[in-house]
Design an enzyme around this catalytic site. Structure first.
Site, PDB file in Angstrom:
ATOM      1  N   LYS B  79      -0.531  -6.726  -0.836  1.00  0.00           N
ATOM      2  CA  LYS B  79       0.272  -6.258   0.301  1.00  0.00           C
ATOM      3  C   LYS B  79       0.088  -7.207   1.476  1.00  0.00           C
ATOM      4  O   LYS B  79      -1.034  -7.697   1.712  1.00  0.00           O
ATOM      5  CB  LYS B  79      -0.197  -4.841   0.645  1.00  0.00           C
ATOM      6  CG  LYS B  79       0.658  -4.090   1.644  1.00  0.00           C
ATOM      7  CD  LYS B  79       0.117  -2.661   1.801  1.00  0.00           C
ATOM      8  CE  LYS B  79       0.892  -1.836   2.784  1.00  0.00           C
ATOM      9  NZ  LYS B  79       0.388  -0.451   2.895  1.00  0.00           N
ATOM     10  N   SER B 160       3.549   3.088   2.439  1.00  0.00           N
ATOM     11  CA  SER B 160       4.058   1.821   2.930  1.00  0.00           C
ATOM     12  C   SER B 160       3.850   0.649   1.967  1.00  0.00           C
ATOM     13  O   SER B 160       4.341  -0.438   2.241  1.00  0.00           O
ATOM     14  CB  SER B 160       3.394   1.481   4.261  1.00  0.00           C
ATOM     15  OG  SER B 160       1.987   1.355   4.089  1.00  0.00           O
ATOM     16  N   SER B 184      -0.348   5.770   1.472  1.00  0.00           N
ATOM     17  CA  SER B 184       0.507   4.583   1.337  1.00  0.00           C
ATOM     18  C   SER B 184       0.395   3.836   0.020  1.00  0.00           C
ATOM     19  O   SER B 184       1.228   2.994  -0.273  1.00  0.00           O
ATOM     20  CB  SER B 184       0.237   3.609   2.487  1.00  0.00           C
ATOM     21  OG  SER B 184       0.874   4.050   3.644  1.00  0.00           O
TER      22      SER B 184
END
Lengths: 97, 495
Positions: B79, B160, B184
């Site tokens: 990420k 996310s 997330s």
């Protein structure tokens, strides 16, 4: 308790160095109002004798490092990300006339 | 090759050992697939040069039969809120659009030390503030399930860590690192049909993870199988002196038994009443009941439990999240690094304009709201009150562990929503709904794993979550593996 208004939000924005439009101040106001309303049920809870819990565990930090110079980035590395620079200096526009 | 890209890590490792494929070939195919699937917007940056260089080194190691570990040569993604030395780390924001870290996050450092190969940095909501991966400056990440190129609407990936989920779910890589502050990692894993692990707080180092909520952030792991998740966890877990909240207890590598040796006889599994809540989709509820029944039929002891403070968790989480965000985002001023506006009226104006243009509306809103709750007159009423209730939520879990060993709940209340429906709601309302089942684990620091069970009538993955007490990852993952084997969820990677 001071009443929340859009003006208060704009004042707060200025204090924390954010520029926001009237429209955005209205959205922030609505978010805050919504959370405050939802939080009413929490506000009314009896939490006498309950200590705030900042971290998920009440563990005392026992691994502080030795008092030695830790690894830090070099000046050259630090300068890589400077938006504006001149040799060893980070530049900003002259703001004092 | 697509079939191999859909296999598990153990199989690929065996192929590499046997010389049936080289790491260079594997990485070339992976990168080709990443390009081919750009439409899903999983990646912000593809690290092709880095990957090819490391692939050559790894190929040499296999040639002399000395791979570093079973992750050597395995393509992974990270990420874009984890620092990667000399590789752009943007947090999907304008503020950090050109930021190049000078050091590696510990999770990344451990993965490359084990030989894993980074193929790219993945898409997220700006600064990880969201649950849909719809608020990225690179555009939304799109769920590949039921995707129709001829239709502008699509199912969201969740967030996310949506880009990390899509990269693994499409078979572009074998594992990805996400972050998990309120769900997330688990939320996009659930929507994309993956295994998603939020480890115990402090088990995996946060060093180099750009902070959102320091007291809840943990690196998360997304994989297609439970066994793959264990391989990655064993690589990244363990004490890190660079993270002051890292647990000092030595990490013992997890070895899960083979499927035929797994037994759930007398395992005590709790079903918390409070997770049967408003907005819970009927199909998700049915799956929850089916799996509980499956466990019971195979010897587990299923028990209803109550966790009365769950209903207060999401609003307390909102307050705490925004307060910590307000503090964490104060560092961005556009002077030493980050976006700087062309403004010269005054220093203050330079800061304010840079921050306002560098952050999106969601981030600005959270900073402002957080600062409001942190005002001296509000501090005790909101921030401290939320922290006191956090203790009650933790106590709920502690009491439950006296009667059961694990909890089984939905991961999300529904399957992935359509983008157009999702963006009708405000970011705050999206998160309040999406994070309902996941954020209590972050409040309490406990481990939780999500795994896919079956497809809904619309063809979208439905997943369930298992939670356990601190450091119960071996038991948690063993049950996940048992369920995984029983339900035989079919992934959709060969696109």
């Amino acid at each position: 308790m001071i009443k929340v208004t859009k003006e208060l939000i704009k004042e707060l924005a200025e204090d924390i160095m954010l520029e926001i439009s009237d429209e955005e101040a209205e959205k922030v106001y609505q978010t805050e109002e919504k959370i405050r309303n939802e939080f009413l049920k929490v506000t009314n809870m009896n939490v006498d004798g309950i200590d705030p819990m900042h971290y998920p565990f009440d563990v005392v930090n026992t691994h502080l490092r030795e008092d030695e110079n830790p690894v830090t980035i070099t000046k050259e590395q630090m300068m890589i990300n400077a938006p504006s620079k001149d040799k060893d200096y980070v530049l900003i526009k002259k703001v004092v006339k | 090759m697509d079939k191999l890209l859909s296999a598990n890590i153990k199989t690929v490792f065996q192929f590499l050992i046997d010389g049936r494929i080289t790491v260079s070939e594997l990485i070339s195919n992976t990168l080709e697939k990443a390009h081919r699937l750009k439409k899903y917007n999983a990646f912000i940056t593809l690290t092709e040069n880095e990957a090819q260089q490391r692939a050559q080194q790894s190929t040499q190691r296999y040639k002399i039969k000395k791979p570093l570990s079973e992750l050597d040569g395995i393509p992974i993604a990270i990420k874009d809120n984890f620092c990667t030395s000399n590789i752009k780390t943007t947090c999907a924001s304008r503020m950090l659009s050109n930021f190049i870290p000078t050091y590696n996050a510990t999770v990344y450092e451990r993965l490359i030390t084990a030989g894993a190969i980074l193929i790219g940095k993945t898409n997220l909501d700006q600064f990880a503030m969201g649950s849909g991966t719809v608020d990225s400056v690179s555009g939304p990440a799109k769920n590949h399930w039921m995707y129709n190129e001829n239709n502008d609407n699509f199912y969201i990936s969740g967030g996310s860590s949506g880009g990390s989920a899509i990269s693994v779910a499409t078979g572009t890589c074998f594992a990805a690192i996400g972050s998990d502050t309120g769900g997330s990692t688990r939320n996009p894993a659930s929507y994309c049909g993956l295994v998603g692990l939020k480890p115990t707080y402090g088990l995996v180092s946060r060093y180099g993870l750009i902070p959102l909520v320091n007291s809840m952030d943990v690196p998360g792991i997304l994989t297609r199988t439970v066994d793959d998740c264990v391989v990655v966890l064993n690589c990244v877990a363990g004490f890190d002196p660079k993270d002051s909240t890292s647990l000092t207890k030595p990490y013992r590598k997890i070895r899960l038994p083979s499927v035929n040796k797994l037994s759930i006889k007398n395992l005590k599994v709790g079903i918390p009443n409070e997770y049967h809540c408003e907005h819970l989709d009927e199909e998700v509820l049915d799956v929850w009941n089916e799996v509980a029944k499956l466990l019971e039929c195979n010897g587990a002891k299923i028990q209803q439990v109550s966790m009365p403070h769950t209903e207060y968790s999401i609003v307390c989480y909102s307050i705490l999240n925004q307060c910590e965000v307000a503090s964490n985002m104060a560092r961005y001023d556009g002077i030493e690094y980050g976006f700087r506006a062309k403004e010269d009226a005054s220093t203050e104006k330079l800061f304010a304009t840079s921050r306002s243009l560098g952050f999106n509306e969601v981030v600005r809103n959270r900073i402002l709201t957080g600062n409001y709750f942190l005002l001296t007159r509000n501090y005790d009423k909101y921030f401290n009150q939320a922290l006191r209730v956090r203790r009650l939520i933790v106590q709920d879990f502690d009491e439950v562990w006296e009667n059961v060993q694990l909890l089984l709940t939905p991961t999300t209340l529904t399957t992935a929503p359509l983008y157009e429906d999702f963006v009708q709601k405000t970011n705050r309302d999206q998160c309040a709904l999406q994070d309902y089942c996941t954020q209590p684990a972050n409040m309490a620091g406990i481990p939780a794993v999500t795994l896919p069970i079956k497809l809904s009538s619309k063809g979208m993955p439905i997943s369930l979550q298992i939670m356990g007490k601190n450091l119960s990852e071996p038991m948690l993952l063993a049950l996940a593996k048992y369920i995984e084997n029983a339900v035989q969820f079919k992934h959709c990677t060969e696109i």
